[in-house]
Design a protein around this motif. Structure first.
Motif, PDB file in Angstrom:
ATOM      1  N   ARG A 153      -9.358  33.342  38.137  1.00 48.72           N
ATOM      2  CA  ARG A 153      -8.835  32.523  37.045  1.00 48.72           C
ATOM      3  C   ARG A 153      -9.058  33.208  35.706  1.00 48.72           C
ATOM      4  O   ARG A 153      -8.168  33.256  34.853  1.00 48.72           O
ATOM      5  N   MET A 154     -10.271  33.753  35.492  1.00 49.90           N
ATOM      6  CA  MET A 154     -10.574  34.429  34.231  1.00 49.90           C
ATOM      7  C   MET A 154      -9.769  35.721  34.100  1.00 49.90           C
ATOM      8  O   MET A 154      -9.274  36.044  33.021  1.00 49.90           O
ATOM      9  N   GLU A 155      -9.617  36.469  35.197  1.00 45.67           N
ATOM     10  CA  GLU A 155      -8.842  37.713  35.151  1.00 45.67           C
ATOM     11  C   GLU A 155      -7.373  37.448  34.863  1.00 45.67           C
ATOM     12  O   GLU A 155      -6.733  38.198  34.134  1.00 45.67           O
ATOM     13  N   ALA A 156      -6.820  36.368  35.418  1.00 42.56           N
ATOM     14  CA  ALA A 156      -5.420  36.009  35.148  1.00 42.56           C
ATOM     15  C   ALA A 156      -5.238  35.670  33.666  1.00 42.56           C
ATOM     16  O   ALA A 156      -4.251  36.079  33.044  1.00 42.56           O
ATOM     17  N   ALA A 157      -6.178  34.949  33.102  1.00 39.47           N
ATOM     18  CA  ALA A 157      -6.100  34.611  31.667  1.00 39.47           C
ATOM     19  C   ALA A 157      -6.229  35.878  30.816  1.00 39.47           C
ATOM     20  O   ALA A 157      -5.509  36.024  29.823  1.00 39.47           O
ATOM     21  N   TYR A 158      -7.105  36.780  31.221  1.00 41.18           N
ATOM     22  CA  TYR A 158      -7.269  38.042  30.480  1.00 41.18           C
ATOM     23  C   TYR A 158      -5.985  38.857  30.538  1.00 41.18           C
ATOM     24  O   TYR A 158      -5.527  39.389  29.524  1.00 41.18           O
ATOM     25  N   ALA A 159      -5.375  38.938  31.722  1.00 38.25           N
ATOM     26  CA  ALA A 159      -4.123  39.690  31.890  1.00 38.25           C
ATOM     27  C   ALA A 159      -3.003  39.087  31.044  1.00 38.25           C
ATOM     28  O   ALA A 159      -2.225  39.810  30.403  1.00 38.25           O
ATOM     29  N   ALA A 160      -2.929  37.755  31.003  1.00 34.53           N
ATOM     30  CA  ALA A 160      -1.912  37.078  30.194  1.00 34.53           C
ATOM     31  C   ALA A 160      -2.130  37.350  28.708  1.00 34.53           C
ATOM     32  O   ALA A 160      -1.170  37.551  27.970  1.00 34.53           O
ATOM     33  N   ALA A 161      -3.376  37.375  28.267  1.00 36.02           N
ATOM     34  CA  ALA A 161      -3.691  37.620  26.865  1.00 36.02           C
ATOM     35  C   ALA A 161      -3.392  39.078  26.482  1.00 36.02           C
ATOM     36  O   ALA A 161      -3.043  39.363  25.329  1.00 36.02           O
TER      37      ALA A 161
END
Length: 163
Positions: A153-161
């Motif tokens: 979940r955190m990696e997906a948010a980082y990738a989106a950012a």
């Protein structure tokens, strides 16, 4: 190194701060939590964005190990290296780290890409903190792998950012 002893009447906040020592200890714990794996001395030295000096890193790793926040064990992939893992005592700091991250989001000017993990933890609240701690227990303590991945979940948010 001997574990610190505290006076019975000591303030719990002060006792907690004395356990860590300083900001570098919290940064090392942060890197251990969000790094996704047990860490070697070299990885702390080269992968931390703050640029910790090797003598300070050595001292803080000894302090954190002596205070029961990290364990030190041989690296199975390299005979001459050791890795540091979080203990249950350190994993239980996730809510504190999440709240500090939330405070930092509101009262400082973090870089957008570096704020994503804190934002995900803030948005997910205590439920996500528990999932994250379960995942850290799997990575650092050998507990069963949880069904839900807080790291994903955190990696997906980082990738989106980062896009």
């Amino acid at each position: 190194m001997e574990m610190m002893s505290y006076r019975p009447a000591g303030c719990p906040i002060n006792n907690t701060l004395e356990t860590f020592g300083d900001r570098w200890s919290l940064i090392i714990l942060r890197d251990s939590m969000f790094g996704g794996r047990p860490r070697s001395f070299r990885s702390y030295l080269t992968e931390s964005i703050e640029g910790i000096a090797s003598n300070i890193l050595t001292d803080r790793l000894k302090r954190l190990t002596a205070n029961g926040l990290l364990t030190r064990s041989p690296d199975p992939s390299h005979k001459q290296r050791v890795v540091y893992s979080l203990t249950e005592k350190a994993i239980e700091l996730v809510p504190l780290m999440a709240v500090m991250g939330s405070w930092g989001l509101r009262h400082t000017r973090p870089a957008a890409d570096l704020a994503t993990g804190a934002q995900v933890l803030e948005d997910g609240g205590p439920q996500l903190w528990e999932e994250f701690m379960d995942e850290l227990r799997h990575i650092h303590l050998g507990a069963p792998q949880p069904a839900v991945s807080a790291f994903a979940r955190m990696e997906a948010a980082y990738a989106a950012a980062a896009e």
